[in-house]
Design a protein around this motif. Structure first.
Motif, PDB file in Angstrom:
ATOM      1  N   LYS A   1       0.837  -1.203   0.000  1.00 59.97           N
ATOM      2  CA  LYS A   1       0.000   0.000   0.000  1.00 59.97           C
ATOM      3  C   LYS A   1       0.875   1.258   0.000  1.00 59.97           C
ATOM      4  O   LYS A   1       0.590   2.235  -0.715  1.00 59.97           O
TER       5      LYS A   1
ATOM      6  N   GLU B   1       2.519   1.664  -3.432  1.00 58.77           N
ATOM      7  CA  GLU B   1       1.581   2.122  -4.457  1.00 58.77           C
ATOM      8  C   GLU B   1       1.361   3.628  -4.359  1.00 58.77           C
ATOM      9  O   GLU B   1       1.309   4.334  -5.376  1.00 58.77           O
ATOM     10  N   VAL B   2       1.243   4.153  -3.146  1.00 59.09           N
ATOM     11  CA  VAL B   2       1.064   5.593  -2.980  1.00 59.09           C
ATOM     12  C   VAL B   2       2.300   6.344  -3.466  1.00 59.09           C
ATOM     13  O   VAL B   2       2.203   7.383  -4.152  1.00 59.09           O
TER      14      VAL B   2
ATOM     15  N   ALA C   1       4.287   5.381  -5.749  1.00 57.86           N
ATOM     16  CA  ALA C   1       4.298   5.301  -7.208  1.00 57.86           C
ATOM     17  C   ALA C   1       3.367   6.351  -7.808  1.00 57.86           C
ATOM     18  O   ALA C   1       3.646   6.918  -8.874  1.00 57.86           O
ATOM     19  N   GLN C   2       2.248   6.621  -7.126  1.00 54.46           N
ATOM     20  CA  GLN C   2       1.305   7.629  -7.607  1.00 54.46           C
ATOM     21  C   GLN C   2       1.858   9.048  -7.440  1.00 54.46           C
ATOM     22  O   GLN C   2       1.511   9.952  -8.202  1.00 54.46           O
ATOM     23  N   TYR C   3       2.693   9.241  -6.412  1.00 50.96           N
ATOM     24  CA  TYR C   3       3.264  10.562  -6.132  1.00 50.96           C
ATOM     25  C   TYR C   3       4.792  10.459  -6.186  1.00 50.96           C
ATOM     26  O   TYR C   3       5.455  10.288  -5.161  1.00 50.96           O
ATOM     27  N   PRO C   4       5.374  10.571  -7.393  1.00 52.27           N
ATOM     28  CA  PRO C   4       6.816  10.310  -7.584  1.00 52.27           C
ATOM     29  C   PRO C   4       7.743  11.315  -6.896  1.00 52.27           C
ATOM     30  O   PRO C   4       8.936  11.054  -6.777  1.00 52.27           O
TER      31      PRO C   4
END
Length: 651
Positions: free
Chosen positions: A561, A564-565, A567-570
């Motif tokens: 989890k 994944e977060v 990855a969404q906010y590089p």
């Protein structure tokens, strides 16, 4: 013209003759109906209808003649015609009776339709309240079902057999099996011979009955005898008989012979004294089906005496020391309804069993139980004892030995041998009294712990049927209606911008208010520098095995989890912080937490997160969230709070 006039006169005379004939037949049928001679009344009414004469009153009496003789399929036909064609003249009671006949045909959905119509027409009727309080009455009956193993008794005949009583090593019962051999009289109510009492040898180990013979000749008469009850020492018997004293057949003012309770004592020769009518009997109403309290100082019975609630009620009367009786007392609204309550029986556990068509059942008469002199609200409840004892037809005259768990009841259900049959049973489980549970709680935001308003809380049963929905008020609190004990429910909370949450709740078996708090998470959460992603994402604790630092399988799910977060906010950078509790050596705890933080960072890098976005640090036991430091005496759960991983946003 004269010919035409003569024709008119002849037609008028014929019509007058037919009309007068119909009035005579109706008067005859009415007399038969009032005397409960339903077989003859049916034939008369049917002939009238066949000739094209029909009105609401005729249909009522024809339907009732079948209904009161437990011929529910025929009764249903005529009640339907009454309600369909003469609804404005059909009183509330006819909707109730029609619903009962539909239940007898197992058409329960249709029965509920007419029960609802009944509630509209008779809102002050106790049966309306029962239906309103128990809309899920079939579920309640299912809940009680399966607690008895039943068998059609070997003593049954092709005639009427019913109404058993324990008597020493015998069971005494009523039957019309061979009375026609000696008596040519037939009772016009059901076209069968009159009832006498018989006895059969009773085997308490298996409930089997054998060696049938006629009971004492002093007790049996030319008319009906049934439903005896014996004192424990076998010296006294109470039983039901037609109003028949000193070879005189008694009638009320309308010419109807009523039922009375009689008492007889065992004499020194082992026989029985001449039965005497009890003092509270009357020529104008029936008393029947006696039962004795545990201490044998109270007699219970059913009666249609004036002042009752329904067709027949259950009463009690004190038996005085000299054998005289007090004043009969109605058992009240909890037990008696505007329908029929009858065939009482008191078990050794002081439970009152009785038959009723006023309480909610499967159709016809069902057997119910309640505790006499209840000490709690649960004990005071009237409970349908369920299948297989109860059926869509008439089930009644239930008796049980609470020690052996064996007993008998009577029924006219399909598959029997005669019109009424005796069934033996073994009770496999105790009956459960229904109690009521209220579920209440506070709905909060999971992150802020602040109460939430505007939440819809819904309760579903285990089959996902909606029970009720509640709108949470400004204080964030909810309270359900009364629910059943020992039952599984899903409590679901829904609100826009929040993820729906649901809890499975199994209610306890005692009455109480059950606290079920509901914490809801926002679907979209804000997170800034310094926030802990573990809290934002509501991560489960990331555990390591004792004295180890490798990533466990359950921890990998939680780390996925975070990955994944990121990855969404590089642009996001975080610091992984690992903490221990105060158990063990301080320096070692610091070393172990450093290894665990590094292991966590390495794992996330292996899953594609750049190393320049991650840092890790071990804090050992230096930053507890509570006062569970060295030399403290905390609980296991309190120490657990300090064993945690944090993912602090740096950028």
């Amino acid at each position: 013209m004269k010919r035409d006039l003569l024709s008119v006169v002849l037609v008028s005379l014929v019509m007058l003759s037919v009309s007068f004939g119909q009035e005579k037949k109706l008067a005859k049928a009415q007399g038969q109906y009032d005397r409960y001679e339903y077989i003859d009344a049916q034939e008369t009414y049917l002939k009238i209808i066949k000739k094209g004469y029909k009105d609401a009153d005729l249909l009522k009496k024809l339907a009732n003649s079948y209904y009161f003789n437990s011929e529910y399929a025929e009764a249903q036909k005529w009640y339907k015609e009454l309600i369909d064609d003469y609804s404005s003249e059909a009183e509330a009671e006819y909707y109730f009776r029609y619903a009962q006949t539909l239940k007898a045909a197992e058409q329960y959905d249709q029965a509920d339709v007419y029960m609802k119509k009944f509630t509209e027409l008779a809102n002050d009727d106790n049966r309306v309240k029962l239906f309103g309080d128990q809309p899920n009455y079939l579920e309640r009956i299912d809940f009680q079902s399966g607690r008895f193993e039943i068998e059609n008794s070997s003593i049954n005949s092709s005639f009427t057999d019913f109404g058993t009583a324990f008597y020493d090593r015998f069971v005494v019962f009523a039957s019309s099996r061979d009375t026609l051999i000696f008596k040519k009289t037939v009772h016009q109510w059901n076209n069968e011979a009159f009832l006498d009492l018989f006895q059969a040898e009773y085997d308490p180990t298996n409930g089997e009955l054998s060696e049938i013979k006629k009971f004492n000749g002093t007790i049996n008469s030319e008319f009906h005898e049934s439903t005896p009850i014996f004192t424990k020492d076998g010296s006294t018997v109470y039983f039901t008989r037609n109003n028949y004293v000193k070879r005189k057949y008694g009638k009320d003012k309308k010419g109807t012979n009523k039922l009375k309770i009689y008492r007889s004592y065992k004499n020194s020769q082992g026989g029985w004294t001449t039965p005497q009518s009890l003092s509270f009997n009357s020529d104008e109403y029936s008393t029947a089906h006696p039962a004795l309290s545990i201490d044998e100082q109270t007699l219970y019975f059913s009666s249609d005496m004036p002042g009752g609630k329904g067709l027949s009620d259950i009463y009690s009367v004190a038996i005085n020391g000299d054998g005289s009786f007090g004043e009969p007392k109605n058992l009240g609204d909890t037990i008696n309804t505007e329908g029929k309550e009858t065939f009482p029986f008191i078990s050794k556990n002081n439970d009152l069993y009785f038959a009723s068509n006023g309480h909610l059942g499967l159709g016809g008469l069902d057997v119910f139980v309640t505790r006499l002199n209840p000490q709690t609200e649960e004990e005071a409840l009237v409970v349908n004892i369920g299948k297989p004892v109860n059926s869509p037809k008439d089930d009644f005259a239930f008796i049980v030995d609470d020690e052996s768990k064996r007993g008998y009841f009577s029924s006219n259900r399909s598959g029997g041998i005669g019109s009424d049959d005796i069934y033996s049973f073994l009770q496999l489980e105790d009956l459960r009294k229904f109690c009521k549970i209220v579920i209440a709680g506070l709905v909060t935001d999971k992150d802020t712990n602040e109460p939430l308003t505007g939440v819809k809380v819904s309760v579903y049963d285990s089959a996902n049927n909606l029970i009720e929905s509640i709108e949470v008020g400004e204080d964030g609190k909810y309270t359900t209606d009364e629910l059943e004990c020992s039952t599984k429910y899903f409590v679901r909370a829904e609100k826009e911008e929040y993820t729906t949450t649901e809890k499975l709740v199994t209610t306890p078996d005692t009455k109480q208010t059950l606290d079920v708090p509901l914490a809801m998470e926002k679907k979209i959460k804000s997170a800034g520098v310094g926030d802990d992603l573990a809290k934002v994402l509501s991560l489960k604790p990331i555990y390591f095995d004792f004295d180890q630092s490798y990533i466990r399988e359950d921890a990998k799910i939680e780390l996925a989890k975070v990955i994944e977060v990121m990855a969404q906010y590089p642009q996001m950078k975080i610091e992984v912080r690992s903490h221990t509790d105060s158990h063990g050596n301080d320096d070692y705890n610091l070393y172990l937490s450093e290894k665990r933080a590094k292991s966590t960072v390495d794992y996330m890098i292996s899953k594609g997160i750049s190393s320049d976005r991650l840092s890790g640090k071990g804090y050992g036991e230096t930053e507890p969230v509570n006062d569970c430091g060295n030399d403290s005496n905390c609980t296991k759960d309190q120490y657990q709070l300090n064993r945690r991983s944090e993912f602090i946003i740096l950028k």
